[in-house]
Design a protein around this motif. Sequence first.
Motif, PDB file in Angstrom:
ATOM      1  N   ILE A 193       0.826  -1.209   0.000  1.00  0.00           N
ATOM      2  CA  ILE A 193       0.000   0.000   0.000  1.00  0.00           C
ATOM      3  C   ILE A 193       0.858   1.257   0.000  1.00  0.00           C
ATOM      4  CG2 ILE A 193      -1.666   1.321   1.340  1.00  0.00           C
ATOM      5  CD1 ILE A 193      -2.858  -1.319   2.240  1.00  0.00           C
ATOM      6  N   SER A 194       1.983   1.190   0.712  1.00  0.00           N
ATOM      7  CA  SER A 194       2.813   2.390   0.834  1.00  0.00           C
ATOM      8  C   SER A 194       3.382   2.817  -0.510  1.00  0.00           C
ATOM      9  CB  SER A 194       3.953   2.129   1.818  1.00  0.00           C
ATOM     10  OG  SER A 194       4.658   0.970   1.419  1.00  0.00           O
ATOM     11  N   GLY A 195       3.397   1.901  -1.480  1.00  0.00           N
ATOM     12  CA  GLY A 195       3.948   2.267  -2.777  1.00  0.00           C
ATOM     13  C   GLY A 195       2.928   2.879  -3.721  1.00  0.00           C
ATOM     14  N   LEU A 196       1.692   2.992  -3.265  1.00  0.00           N
ATOM     15  CA  LEU A 196       0.651   3.469  -4.167  1.00  0.00           C
ATOM     16  C   LEU A 196       0.424   4.969  -4.026  1.00  0.00           C
ATOM     17  CD1 LEU A 196      -1.970   0.637  -3.653  1.00  0.00           C
ATOM     18  CD2 LEU A 196      -0.402   0.929  -5.562  1.00  0.00           C
ATOM     19  N   THR A 197       0.016   5.564  -5.137  1.00  0.00           N
ATOM     20  CA  THR A 197      -0.347   6.987  -5.099  1.00  0.00           C
ATOM     21  C   THR A 197      -1.864   7.086  -5.180  1.00  0.00           C
ATOM     22  OG1 THR A 197       1.555   7.272  -6.527  1.00  0.00           O
ATOM     23  CG2 THR A 197       0.204   9.214  -6.123  1.00  0.00           C
ATOM     24  N   GLY A 198      -2.432   7.907  -4.327  1.00  0.00           N
ATOM     25  CA  GLY A 198      -3.882   8.028  -4.294  1.00  0.00           C
ATOM     26  C   GLY A 198      -4.390   9.125  -5.224  1.00  0.00           C
ATOM     27  N   THR A 199      -5.445   8.815  -5.990  1.00  0.00           N
ATOM     28  CA  THR A 199      -6.032   9.848  -6.850  1.00  0.00           C
ATOM     29  C   THR A 199      -7.438  10.217  -6.394  1.00  0.00           C
ATOM     30  OG1 THR A 199      -6.948   8.186  -8.351  1.00  0.00           O
ATOM     31  CG2 THR A 199      -4.745   9.031  -8.859  1.00  0.00           C
ATOM     32  N   GLY A 200      -7.852   9.639  -5.273  1.00  0.00           N
ATOM     33  CA  GLY A 200      -9.189   9.945  -4.781  1.00  0.00           C
ATOM     34  C   GLY A 200      -9.209  11.234  -3.980  1.00  0.00           C
ATOM     35  N   PRO A 201     -10.348  11.538  -3.364  1.00  0.00           N
ATOM     36  CA  PRO A 201     -10.471  12.767  -2.580  1.00  0.00           C
ATOM     37  C   PRO A 201      -9.390  12.833  -1.512  1.00  0.00           C
ATOM     38  CG  PRO A 201     -12.574  11.610  -2.723  1.00  0.00           C
ATOM     39  CD  PRO A 201     -11.558  10.719  -3.353  1.00  0.00           C
TER      40      PRO A 201
END
Lengths: 453, 82
Positions: A193-201
């Motif tokens: 999870i730590s490697g992911l970039t969030g595009t949500g709110p």
Amino acid sequence: MSAFLMPSLGADMDAGTLVEWLVTPGTAVKRGDTIALVETQKGAIEIEVFEDGVFEKPLVEIGAKVPVGTALAMIGHPGEAGEGAEVSAVVEVAETADAKVEVPSSTSPAVTETAKPVPSVPAEPAKQAAPVAAPVAAAISQPEPATISTPDVAVGIDADTGTGDVVRAGAQTTRVKITPAARRLAEKSGIEISGLTGTGPDGTIVLADVPVAAAGVEQAAKPAMQPDAGSGALSGMRAAIAAAMTRSNQTIPHYYLAHHIDLSAAEDFVTQYNAGRDAGARILLGALFVKAVARAAKKYPEFNGFFAEDTYQPSPEVHVGVAINIRGTGLVAPAIHNADQLELDGLMDAMRDLVSRVRAGRFRSSELSDPTITISSLGDRGVEALYGIIYPPQVALIGFGMPVMRPWVVDGMVGPRRIVEVTLAGDHRVSDGHRGALFLNAIEGFLLKPETL
Amino acid sequence: MSSPADMEAALGEELHRIAPDIEVSDIDRKGELREEFDIDSMDFLNLVTALSKRFDLPIPETDYPRLSSFDNAVAYLAEKVA
């Protein structure tokens, strides 16, 4: 506090299936923020809220069918006294691999509050496909604390204190914001999870951000996107289009007007604009068409609005629906909001973005519910004119054919000119040919002077 | 100059992103590119943008006629890409 209802997403849509919550309880939301992802015949739609408030709690489980009018969530409004409107759960998930998911006992009071809220009906009731009173009454008369299962609501353990204390959104921690659906998929797929970039709110990691999920969401969208075999029962998007077009021809008395427009000035404008610009910054003639129609629609309100229940409501804003072909599957016409106010480069970017999201099967709910007028362009397909069917509850559709070189008389001499045939399909309950002709001439006026667009 | 084979592979990849349902082996390589792949003006601009980025090539609008068919496009790329 009030129930936020599943909005109508177009004349051809009845129900969707809830795929993912994009916010967690306690999150403050502004008008236009997306709170949920719903899968429909047209693809994955991000549902936006109409007003500012606080997302108090979801009312529907992941995987549930959500017809138009279903109460989706409780939204708390600013300035309300807390009706047990406590933040009911932690909003962030600890990064530790073995974070246990527990429901602190303090969540139960918030969940069992009985619903006496007034249903919050979206600002434009004329656009609802069906009366919403009945489904809402049913949905909120029996509040079920057990409706939301624990895994659907993100709960975490405070890494610092090691306790299950309730932590409010925006607390200063080093946690990662991620929706439960995305977290489950990442864990299942063994993705960090730590490697992911969030595009949500607020940078929340959503389903679409999990690499496997990108394929998964498209997989989920694929049943709706299968190319039609050309025979057999209509399915998915084709059925939705059939329903809308049938309804349109049955209820809207269409009239048609056609006009030819000399595109020489417009083409020169585009050529000059694009010269010296990188491909990524160039504009298409189509962007000029959208802007011209949008500017003209502002002056002719009987072509820009909604007709429902024997009343016409002109719209103060111009949201142009742009018909986009989806390979082998069908057609959608989502809105470019306030197209009359966008600069050409901004408009072109909006169109590019819209086309790529639509073809990936992903829309925002307001893009489907908001078009006030639609443009359809078959110029690339080599037909000279397009006579369209109005998309209810709109009252007009503009069609552009293929621009062709024709012999044309200008200043008493015949010369080759690039000519396009533009058509107007108008709703005769709201407008007549005289106004329609003026409207088409206004569009022509803008295209003859593209520098004014 | 680059090898046409490499350019063909690259062009095929970019076209596949835009028109995943159409195989290069199925089309008329000398036919109208846009017609063979059923791509519209937005698709074509996206194709040009992708090729432009991939090869760091300007591809001005005046060169668009050179991309009229699959074979012509391969030749153009082979000529322009170092």
